[in-house]
Motif scaffolding. Structure first.
Motif, short mmCIF file in Angstrom:
data_model
loop_
_atom_site.label_atom_id
_atom_site.label_comp_id
_atom_site.label_asym_id
_atom_site.label_seq_id
_atom_site.Cartn_x
_atom_site.Cartn_y
_atom_site.Cartn_z
N SER A 86 -10.87 7.97 -3.87
CA SER A 86 -11.55 8.50 -2.61
C SER A 86 -10.99 9.99 -2.62
O SER A 86 -9.83 10.06 -2.52
N ASP A 87 -12.10 10.81 -2.54
CA ASP A 87 -11.60 12.40 -2.58
C ASP A 87 -11.66 12.75 -1.18
O ASP A 87 -10.85 13.92 -0.91
N SER A 88 -12.09 11.95 -0.21
CA SER A 88 -11.77 12.35 1.04
C SER A 88 -10.41 11.51 1.67
O SER A 88 -10.55 10.26 1.27
N ASP A 89 -9.88 12.07 2.78
CA ASP A 89 -8.73 11.29 3.62
C ASP A 89 -9.37 10.38 4.33
O ASP A 89 -9.98 10.79 5.56
N LEU A 90 -9.37 9.21 4.06
CA LEU A 90 -10.00 8.24 5.06
C LEU A 90 -9.41 8.18 6.35
O LEU A 90 -8.11 8.04 6.36
N PRO A 106 0.93 -1.23 0.04
CA PRO A 106 -0.17 -0.02 0.16
C PRO A 106 0.92 1.26 0.06
O PRO A 106 1.80 1.49 0.74
N VAL A 107 0.49 2.26 -1.08
CA VAL A 107 1.33 3.49 -0.93
C VAL A 107 0.36 4.70 -0.81
O VAL A 107 -0.82 4.64 -1.24
N LYS A 108 0.70 5.66 -0.05
CA LYS A 108 -0.10 6.89 -0.12
C LYS A 108 0.51 8.14 -0.62
O LYS A 108 1.70 8.16 -0.59
N ASP A 148 1.65 12.63 7.03
CA ASP A 148 0.71 13.69 7.16
C ASP A 148 -0.32 13.26 8.67
O ASP A 148 -0.36 14.19 9.29
N GLY A 149 -0.97 12.23 8.55
CA GLY A 149 -1.73 11.88 9.87
C GLY A 149 -0.69 11.41 11.10
O GLY A 149 -1.13 11.58 11.78
N ASP A 150 0.37 10.76 10.80
CA ASP A 150 1.15 10.18 11.43
C ASP A 150 0.40 9.36 12.71
O ASP A 150 0.67 9.09 13.87
#
Length: 255
Positions: free
Chosen positions: A94-98, A6-8, A127-129
């Motif tokens: 997905s346009d929202s950060d899940l 998985p990559v973000k 980003d979210g850590d």
């Protein structure tokens, strides 16, 4: 052995993040985005498993599938992984950060569909850590997990992972299939060569929708406010060591 990575897509680590004027989140407009650095390390290790680099036997990985959950621009992030040596990609739009749990549920659905023997992923996104998806995914799959890997050896159906812990290093062995999350010192990711960048343009990226997996991704958390850290105040010069000790004792109260 099939490996799922998985990559973000996140703000590039060289960019100074700016908070929106209404304090609702981080401003992403006209900001350089790139692959999460920990995910890049995971892609590199998967490619080494395939190539037989470092301590890995050649062909340990037979196929590397990269999956990203994000907007259509996340295809660029997947292409970067393909240029590094991954075989094909999956984009779940997905346009929202899940939230981490929603991401973990979607990844479980992908694992059920793809049937990898190893999920290799970054320990966290910068980003979210949160540092949560890998652990949640392992729990949902009921697979063994090894987090914060600084060394990985896959041999005979077992992943042996050296982990960085507060007291030094810990080595654990997990039977495959397993989830392994990677830390900074595992490797140094390669730069993709121009020929590989051109080859990556022809590799397959399957585009899916969140609804295709029947996963509830409704948020469980509400962001109340995002603020920048306080500005650092100016320092104070002292004339002597005695003055320094006096200030530490009387003003700072640390002595």
């Amino acid at each position: 052995m099939k490996v799922l990575v998985p990559v973000k897509r996140v703000i590039d680590y060289n960019v100074k993040a700016r908070v929106k004027a209404d304090q609702s989140g981080v401003d992403l407009a006209n900001v350089k985005m790139s692959m999460n650095p920990f995910d890049e390390i995971a892609v590199e290790e998967a490619v080494r498993l395939k190539e037989g680099k470092e301590h890995h036997a050649a062909g340990t990985a037979s196929e590397i599938v990269v999956v990203s959950i994000g907007p259509s621009q996340a295809q660029e992030t997947i292409r970067t992984a393909l240029a590094m040596g991954a075989d094909r990609g999956i984009l779940i739009q997905s346009d929202s950060d899940l939230e981490p749990l929603a991401v973990a549920k979607l990844l479980k659905a992908v694992v059920d569909e793809e049937g990898p023997e190893l999920v290799l992923m970054g320990k966290q996104a910068i980003d979210g850590d949160n540092n949560a998806v890998g652990q949640m995914l392992a729990a949902l799959l009921d697979w063994p997990q090894a987090t914060f890997a600084s060394k990985l050896v896959v041999d005979g159906g077992t992943a042996t992972v050296t982990r960085e812990v507060d007291g030094g290093l810990q080595t654990v062995a997990a039977p495959l299939p397993a989830v392994v999350t990677v830390d900074l010192r595992l490797n140094t990711p390669r730069y993709a060569s121009l020929p590989n960048i051109m080859k990556a343009k022809k590799k397959e990226i399957a585009t899916k929708a969140v609804a295709d997996y029947g996963v509830d991704v409704s948020p469980r958390l509400k962001t109340l406010k995002v603020v920048e850290p306080p500005k650092r105040s100016a320092g104070v010069k002292v004339d002597s060591a005695a003055d320094l000790v006096a200030k530490l004792k009387n003003e700072a109260g640390v002595l």
